[in-house]
Motif scaffolding. Sequence first.
Motif, short mmCIF file in Angstrom:
data_model
loop_
_atom_site.label_atom_id
_atom_site.label_comp_id
_atom_site.label_asym_id
_atom_site.label_seq_id
_atom_site.Cartn_x
_atom_site.Cartn_y
_atom_site.Cartn_z
N SER A 147 0.85 -1.19 0.00
CA SER A 147 0.00 0.00 0.00
C SER A 147 0.88 1.25 0.00
O SER A 147 2.10 1.17 0.23
CB SER A 147 -0.90 0.00 1.23
OG SER A 147 -0.12 0.20 2.41
N GLY A 148 0.27 2.39 -0.23
CA GLY A 148 1.02 3.63 -0.24
C GLY A 148 1.71 3.90 1.08
O GLY A 148 2.88 4.31 1.12
N GLY A 149 1.02 3.66 2.19
CA GLY A 149 1.63 3.86 3.49
C GLY A 149 2.78 2.92 3.75
O GLY A 149 3.80 3.30 4.34
N ASP A 170 10.52 14.62 1.15
CA ASP A 170 9.66 15.45 0.31
C ASP A 170 8.21 14.96 0.44
O ASP A 170 7.83 13.95 -0.15
CB ASP A 170 10.12 15.38 -1.14
CG ASP A 170 9.56 16.51 -1.99
OD1 ASP A 170 8.63 17.20 -1.53
OD2 ASP A 170 10.04 16.70 -3.12
N GLU A 171 7.44 15.66 1.26
CA GLU A 171 6.03 15.35 1.52
C GLU A 171 5.81 13.88 1.89
O GLU A 171 5.05 13.16 1.24
CB GLU A 171 5.17 15.75 0.31
CG GLU A 171 5.25 17.24 0.02
CD GLU A 171 4.00 17.79 -0.65
OE1 GLU A 171 2.93 17.16 -0.54
OE2 GLU A 171 4.10 18.85 -1.27
N PRO A 172 6.45 13.41 2.95
CA PRO A 172 6.31 12.00 3.34
C PRO A 172 4.92 11.63 3.84
O PRO A 172 4.57 10.46 3.85
CB PRO A 172 7.35 11.85 4.46
CG PRO A 172 7.47 13.22 5.04
CD PRO A 172 7.34 14.15 3.87
N MET A 173 4.13 12.63 4.26
CA MET A 173 2.80 12.34 4.77
C MET A 173 1.71 12.44 3.71
O MET A 173 0.55 12.20 3.99
CB MET A 173 2.47 13.27 5.93
CG MET A 173 2.95 12.78 7.29
SD MET A 173 4.74 12.82 7.50
CE MET A 173 4.98 14.49 8.11
N THR A 180 -0.47 5.65 9.59
CA THR A 180 0.89 5.70 9.04
C THR A 180 1.52 7.06 9.28
O THR A 180 2.70 7.16 9.63
CB THR A 180 0.86 5.40 7.53
OG1 THR A 180 0.38 4.07 7.33
CG2 THR A 180 2.25 5.53 6.92
N GLU A 181 0.74 8.12 9.12
CA GLU A 181 1.28 9.47 9.34
C GLU A 181 1.80 9.62 10.76
O GLU A 181 2.91 10.11 10.98
CB GLU A 181 0.21 10.52 9.06
CG GLU A 181 0.69 11.94 9.33
CD GLU A 181 -0.25 12.99 8.80
OE1 GLU A 181 -0.42 14.02 9.49
OE2 GLU A 181 -0.81 12.80 7.71
N ASP A 204 0.50 20.27 5.23
CA ASP A 204 -0.66 20.44 6.11
C ASP A 204 -0.35 21.48 7.19
O ASP A 204 0.33 21.20 8.17
CB ASP A 204 -1.01 19.09 6.76
CG ASP A 204 -2.28 19.17 7.62
OD1 ASP A 204 -2.88 20.27 7.71
OD2 ASP A 204 -2.65 18.14 8.19
N LEU A 205 -0.89 22.68 7.01
CA LEU A 205 -0.59 23.77 7.95
C LEU A 205 -1.10 23.48 9.36
O LEU A 205 -0.52 23.96 10.34
CB LEU A 205 -1.21 25.08 7.45
CG LEU A 205 -0.69 25.61 6.12
CD1 LEU A 205 -1.34 26.95 5.80
CD2 LEU A 205 0.82 25.74 6.13
N GLN A 206 -2.16 22.71 9.47
CA GLN A 206 -2.76 22.49 10.78
C GLN A 206 -1.93 21.59 11.69
O GLN A 206 -2.15 21.56 12.90
CB GLN A 206 -4.18 21.90 10.62
CG GLN A 206 -5.14 22.77 9.81
CD GLN A 206 -5.45 24.09 10.49
OE1 GLN A 206 -5.17 24.27 11.67
NE2 GLN A 206 -6.00 25.03 9.74
#
Length: 266
Positions: A147-149, A170-173, A180-181, A204-206
């Motif tokens: 899977s992607g994760g 580079d944008e691992p999440m 996974t994140e 993700d700014l939050q």
Amino acid sequence: MSCTQRHEPNLALHIEDLTVAYEGRPVLWDIDVNIPPGVMAAIIGPNGAGKSTLIKTVLGLVRPTAGHICVYGYTPRQAVRRIAYVPQRSSVDWDFPTTVLDVVMMGLYGQLGWLRWPGRKERQRAMEALESVGMEALAQRQINQLSGGQQQRVFLARAMVQDADVLFLDEPMAGVDATTEKAVVALLQELRDAGKTIIVVHHDLQTVRDYFDWLVILNVRVIAQGRVRDIYSGANLRRAYGGRIALLDPESGEEEPDAVPREVGG
């Protein structure tokens, strides 16, 4: 003037007067970045801000028009064994026929050189890295069956097995599930706590205040940089993204009074 002449050994990453242009159009313009060792740093900014280009230029994948880049006082070429890289998952050819274990062992090729094959010691190191990301049971699985994760965890293990001092991601999440994140962030924070420097392109700014302690806000130029608690503000984000940005008050969990909810891309 070379990095060794500039004597910046106390900075994990030192960038001075960097400009990168594609077909005459500046993608990064006269930027200075200083990231100390032992932090978990985010690079944020709108689409087209030059975030991925910045990392690729540090890695030598993109040639700058002008400027200097130093990693612990050395050029990236001189410091190549101190650097590890996790690319965007979308940029990888996942149909390449190879196993999870082989992908992780690729992280050791720079240390082995061209004339040596990985042996028992290297396999053990690779398995330990896979165990740390919870993927040891899938060591013999083809990478395109994950899977992607799971794929992201494998590439994180490949970076970890290098035992580099500075990890660029580079944008691992992006495109991974919440479980996974959280696992990836926890691993990165453990590496930071062990003295590594983690530099992440993030969208993700939050979650910036929850995940990171150092921040670079970028939009072709550097808008602000420093500790998250000092520079993560609506004013700085509006300078980068334009308009009005929704932020959550870290104390109350409520939006700041002047904020308007808005989804911001990476």
